[in-house]
Design a protein around this motif. Structure first.
Motif, PDB file in Angstrom:
ATOM      1  N   ILE A   1      16.361 -18.397  29.507  1.00  0.00           N
ATOM      2  CA  ILE A   1      16.584 -19.421  30.530  1.00  0.00           C
ATOM      3  C   ILE A   1      16.677 -18.816  31.929  1.00  0.00           C
ATOM      4  CG2 ILE A   1      18.300 -21.088  31.395  1.00  0.00           C
ATOM      5  CD1 ILE A   1      16.557 -22.137  29.111  1.00  0.00           C
TER       6      ILE A   1
ATOM      7  N   ASP B   1       5.206 -34.915  26.784  1.00  0.00           N
ATOM      8  CA  ASP B   1       5.628 -34.230  25.553  1.00  0.00           C
ATOM      9  C   ASP B   1       5.825 -35.291  24.478  1.00  0.00           C
ATOM     10  OD1 ASP B   1       7.119 -32.803  23.515  1.00  0.00           O
ATOM     11  OD2 ASP B   1       7.713 -31.345  25.038  1.00  0.00           O
TER      12      ASP B   1
ATOM     13  N   ASN C   1      22.970 -17.962  23.214  1.00  0.00           N
ATOM     14  CA  ASN C   1      23.254 -16.520  23.189  1.00  0.00           C
ATOM     15  C   ASN C   1      23.559 -15.972  24.582  1.00  0.00           C
ATOM     16  OD1 ASN C   1      20.734 -16.316  24.309  1.00  0.00           O
ATOM     17  ND2 ASN C   1      19.724 -15.635  22.442  1.00  0.00           N
TER      18      ASN C   1
HETATM   19  C1  LIG Z   1      15.816 -20.620  18.104  1.00  0.00           C
HETATM   20  C2  LIG Z   1      15.834 -20.185  19.549  1.00  0.00           C
HETATM   21  C3  LIG Z   1      17.036 -20.046  20.232  1.00  0.00           C
HETATM   22  C4  LIG Z   1      17.046 -19.671  21.568  1.00  0.00           C
HETATM   23  N1  LIG Z   1      18.237 -19.536  22.207  1.00  0.00           N
HETATM   24  C5  LIG Z   1      18.248 -19.192  23.509  1.00  0.00           C
HETATM   25  C6  LIG Z   1      19.484 -19.073  24.225  1.00  0.00           C
HETATM   26  O1  LIG Z   1      20.552 -19.256  23.658  1.00  0.00           O
HETATM   27  N2  LIG Z   1      19.447 -18.723  25.536  1.00  0.00           N
HETATM   28  C7  LIG Z   1      18.257 -18.485  26.187  1.00  0.00           C
HETATM   29  O2  LIG Z   1      18.263 -18.155  27.377  1.00  0.00           O
HETATM   30  N3  LIG Z   1      17.081 -18.581  25.521  1.00  0.00           N
HETATM   31  C8  LIG Z   1      17.050 -18.930  24.232  1.00  0.00           C
HETATM   32  N4  LIG Z   1      15.867 -19.016  23.563  1.00  0.00           N
HETATM   33  C9  LIG Z   1      14.630 -18.728  24.279  1.00  0.00           C
HETATM   34  C10 LIG Z   1      13.887 -20.041  24.547  1.00  0.00           C
HETATM   35  O3  LIG Z   1      12.549 -19.768  24.279  1.00  0.00           O
HETATM   36  C11 LIG Z   1      14.054 -20.572  25.956  1.00  0.00           C
HETATM   37  O4  LIG Z   1      15.391 -20.570  26.310  1.00  0.00           O
HETATM   38  C12 LIG Z   1      13.550 -21.994  26.179  1.00  0.00           C
HETATM   39  O5  LIG Z   1      14.182 -22.899  25.316  1.00  0.00           O
HETATM   40  C13 LIG Z   1      12.068 -22.091  26.064  1.00  0.00           C
HETATM   41  O6  LIG Z   1      11.727 -23.369  26.476  1.00  0.00           O
HETATM   42  P1  LIG Z   1      10.228 -23.826  26.614  1.00  0.00           P
HETATM   43  O7  LIG Z   1      10.262 -25.173  27.232  1.00  0.00           O
HETATM   44  O8  LIG Z   1       9.420 -22.777  27.293  1.00  0.00           O
HETATM   45  O9  LIG Z   1       9.664 -23.878  25.145  1.00  0.00           O
HETATM   46  P2  LIG Z   1       9.922 -24.852  23.922  1.00  0.00           P
HETATM   47  O10 LIG Z   1      11.340 -25.014  23.642  1.00  0.00           O
HETATM   48  O11 LIG Z   1       9.053 -24.322  22.825  1.00  0.00           O
HETATM   49  O12 LIG Z   1       9.375 -26.283  24.396  1.00  0.00           O
HETATM   50  C14 LIG Z   1       8.013 -26.524  24.600  1.00  0.00           C
HETATM   51  C15 LIG Z   1       7.784 -28.020  24.576  1.00  0.00           C
HETATM   52  O13 LIG Z   1       6.415 -28.240  24.924  1.00  0.00           O
HETATM   53  C16 LIG Z   1       5.883 -29.245  24.092  1.00  0.00           C
HETATM   54  N5  LIG Z   1       4.433 -29.046  24.046  1.00  0.00           N
HETATM   55  C17 LIG Z   1       3.749 -27.971  23.591  1.00  0.00           C
HETATM   56  N6  LIG Z   1       2.425 -28.153  23.753  1.00  0.00           N
HETATM   57  C18 LIG Z   1       2.271 -29.375  24.329  1.00  0.00           C
HETATM   58  C19 LIG Z   1       1.136 -30.134  24.726  1.00  0.00           C
HETATM   59  N7  LIG Z   1      -0.124 -29.675  24.577  1.00  0.00           N
HETATM   60  N8  LIG Z   1       1.335 -31.354  25.277  1.00  0.00           N
HETATM   61  C20 LIG Z   1       2.603 -31.839  25.440  1.00  0.00           C
HETATM   62  N9  LIG Z   1       3.709 -31.164  25.072  1.00  0.00           N
HETATM   63  C21 LIG Z   1       3.542 -29.943  24.526  1.00  0.00           C
HETATM   64  C22 LIG Z   1       6.576 -29.085  22.759  1.00  0.00           C
HETATM   65  O14 LIG Z   1       6.566 -30.296  22.044  1.00  0.00           O
HETATM   66  C23 LIG Z   1       7.986 -28.648  23.204  1.00  0.00           C
HETATM   67  O15 LIG Z   1       8.859 -29.749  23.337  1.00  0.00           O
HETATM   68  C24 LIG Z   1      15.827 -19.390  22.237  1.00  0.00           C
HETATM   69  C25 LIG Z   1      14.628 -19.522  21.530  1.00  0.00           C
HETATM   70  C26 LIG Z   1      14.628 -19.922  20.209  1.00  0.00           C
HETATM   71  C27 LIG Z   1      13.321 -20.044  19.490  1.00  0.00           C
END
Ligand SMILES: Cc1cc2nc3c(=O)[nH]c(=O)nc-3n(C[C@H](O)[C@H](O)[C@H](O)COP(=O)(O)OP(=O)(O)OC[C@H]3O[C@@H](n4cnc5c(N)ncnc54)[C@H](O)[C@@H]3O)c2cc1C
Length: 496
Positions: A448, A52, A73
């Motif tokens: 999460i 990442d 949340n």
């Molecule tokens: C503003 C907000 C608040 C939230 N609050 C909550 C909460 O309080 N409780 C809860 O349960 N859920 C919450 N959520 C839901 C949230 O989507 C998930 O909890 C979780 O953070 C998602 O994580 P993720 O790793 O799937 O995605 P992301 O947080 O989007 O992380 C993805 C990562 O992948 C990396 N990436 C992407 N493409 C590539 C690539 N090709 N190569 C290398 N790296 C890459 C990015 O740089 C990023 O760091 C919230 C969402 C948002 C948008």
């Protein structure tokens, strides 16, 4: 700090399998945490490579905010990284945040990123057979390599040969199809409010801003901007805010009856859900336990709907579902209430119909016939769902090569029940995914609690594969921990 080791075999023995995790947000970090735990418990060897460009692990979009008013949340008691240790986050928060934190509290979101990074670091330090490495780059392509391995091409020009790849790229930036051309070309348009630092720049100016969308991202933006500048105008077609958690949480109410039809009709499902909510309100005086009780059934129900029914759900029920399912903490709702009472936040129903730029501000015309004069328009319409519009080279390439196919309604990719990505010929192999990438397949797949279960499932499978291909494994371990031990719900066969 993470442990850093070279990813290669040693002169003393063959190279360990390489497991690449693309994305180090919450989902990728949870996969790495569970992988290290599973590998340790199975005494298996592997190199886990977390890829990442972000400077920190565990943060991603949701947990990189530094604004203390942006709260999780979900209460502390439900967000442990380890389902079998529900107090793990609570214990961490009492040590690192506040000794008086209780399981019912809602922590600032930035704490959760720090918690995941700390947990990963601790697992890396504890794991003897597995090594963790960070690569600060984007994965831009994935192609077949030698010996049935995958060749990941990174944005820094290097490549990585991997025996298993987990895609955890998270959510996409909000779509902009609703925005008139004059807005799209304006430097006053904040197309992606989650871009690091973008709101800091807006907060430094003076004057009103317009937020399009009235969901949880608008709530974040309002909290960050209202104290800093003029009025925040928030507009959406419905003008409704997310619902609020109860001050005192009741246990989930299990639905008495849900339709069991293989081909589920959306109208029948809607009736059953409405009856469940009515029944719960009658018994407990609160609809929230009904929503919580539905949660474990959602993936099964969603799988039984045809695409037309799913599309109808999104159009007719999706917004209402999200508003009730993803709720604000009480403290956040109180603050939003104060901002509205003081006139710092104005929420209205409507849509943007046209935009003029007069040089010093944007004149935004709304469907009700009124106009707002604002310095910025902030796009809080929610993440783009359609993976084919993401523009991400890695995902676009996987779809073009047939290594992946789109999931239902093009929301992410098609997977099997454990998260293996389905290829165009329906086969599955060494490519896995979780979180938002499985939204079409599961509908509820971005919070999460769902991501944690998916991460544990993937990690258990990959660790079994590593143990099975590791010649020294049988000598080192007495028994293999069963796959289902950690609440891995959907484990099927293991492809080695
Ligand atoms: C503003 C907000 C608040 C939230 N609050 C909550 C909460 O309080 N409780 C809860 O349960 N859920 C919450 N959520 C839901 C949230 O989507 C998930 O909890 C979780 O953070 C998602 O994580 P993720 O790793 O799937 O995605 P992301 O947080 O989007 O992380 C993805 C990562 O992948 C990396 N990436 C992407 N493409 C590539 C690539 N090709 N190569 C290398 N790296 C890459 C990015 O740089 C990023 O760091 C919230 C969402 C948002 C948008």
């Amino acid at each position: 700090m993470l442990s850093r080791h070279p990813v290669a075999g040693t002169a003393a023995g063959p190279a360990a399998p390489v497991l690449a995790v693309v994305g180090a947000g919450a989902a990728g970090t949870l996969v790495a945490i569970h992988l290290l735990r599973e590998l340790r418990e199975r005494a298996a060897h592997a190199d886990v490579v977390l890829i990442d460009p972000a400077p920190e692990v565990g943060q991603g979009v949701a947990f990189s905010t530094t604004d203390e008013r942006h709260l999780l949340n979900v209460p502390v008691g439900q967000l442990s990284a380890l389902a079998e240790k529900p107090e793990h986050l609570l214990d961490w928060a009492r040590c690192r945040v506040d000794p008086d934190v209780s399981a019912a509290d809602f922590l600032p979101r930035r704490c959760y990123g720090a918690y995941l990074a700390h947990t990963l670091d601790a697992e890396a330090g504890r794991c003897e057979g597995a090594r963790l490495q960070r690569r600060r780059a984007r994965a831009v392509a994935l192609q077949p390599g030698a010996d049935n391995r995958d060749r990941l091409q990174l944005s820094d020009g290097t490549t990585l040969l991997a025996d298993g790849v987990v895609l955890a790229p998270g959510i996409f930036a909000p779509g902009t199809a609703w925005a008139p051309p004059a807005l799209l070309s304006s430097r006053r348009f904040v197309a992606d409010p989650w871009e690091p630092g973008v709101l800091d720049a807006v907060a430094q100016g003076a004057g009103d801003v317009l937020v399009v969308g009235t969901g949880l991202t608008m709530v974040d933006v309002a909290q960050s901007l209202c104290s800093a500048r003029g009025t925040v105008h928030a507009v959406s077609r419905h003008g409704e805010l997310p619902k609020v958690h109860a001050a005192h949480r009741r246990p989930a109410a299990e639905p008495a009856e849900l339709p069991e039809d293989v081909d589920l009709d959306i109208a029948a499902l809607r009736r059953a859900v409405e009856a469940h909510v009515r029944d719960t309100v009658r018994r407990y005086g609160d609809w929230r336990p009904a929503m919580d009780g539905l949660r474990p059934h959602i993936a099964r129900l969603w799988a039984r709907l045809c695409d037309d029914c799913r599309a109808e759900f999104l159009v007719r029920d999706g917004r209402r579902w999200d508003a009730h399912r993803h709720r604000m903490p009480h403290r956040t709702a109180e603050q939003i209430g104060r901002l509205r009472s003081s006139g710092q936040l104005c929420v209205t129903r409507g849509a943007v119909t046209a935009v003029d730029d007069d040089g010093s501000a944007l004149l935004v015309h709304l469907s009700a016939g009124d106009t707002r004069r604002v310095t910025h328009v902030i796009n809080c319409t929610g993440p783009l769902a359609d993976i084919t519009l993401s523009g991400d080279p890695l995902l676009t390439g996987l779809l073009a090569d047939g290594r992946a196919v789109t999931g239902p309604l093009r929301m992410g990719v098609a997977t099997d029940g454990d998260g293996r990505v389905r290829a165009v010929d329906d086969s599955v192999g060494s490519l896995w995914t979780l979180g938002a990438m499985r939204r079409g397949q599961l509908w509820e797949s971005t919070a999460i609690q769902e991501i944690r279960a998916q991460a544990a499932c993937i990690a258990a499978h990959l660790a079994v594969q590593c143990a099975a291909t590791d010649p020294g494994h049988r000598r080192r371990t007495v028994h293999d921990p069963p796959l289902r031990r950690r609440g891995v719900a959907e484990v099927q066969s293991v492809v080695v």
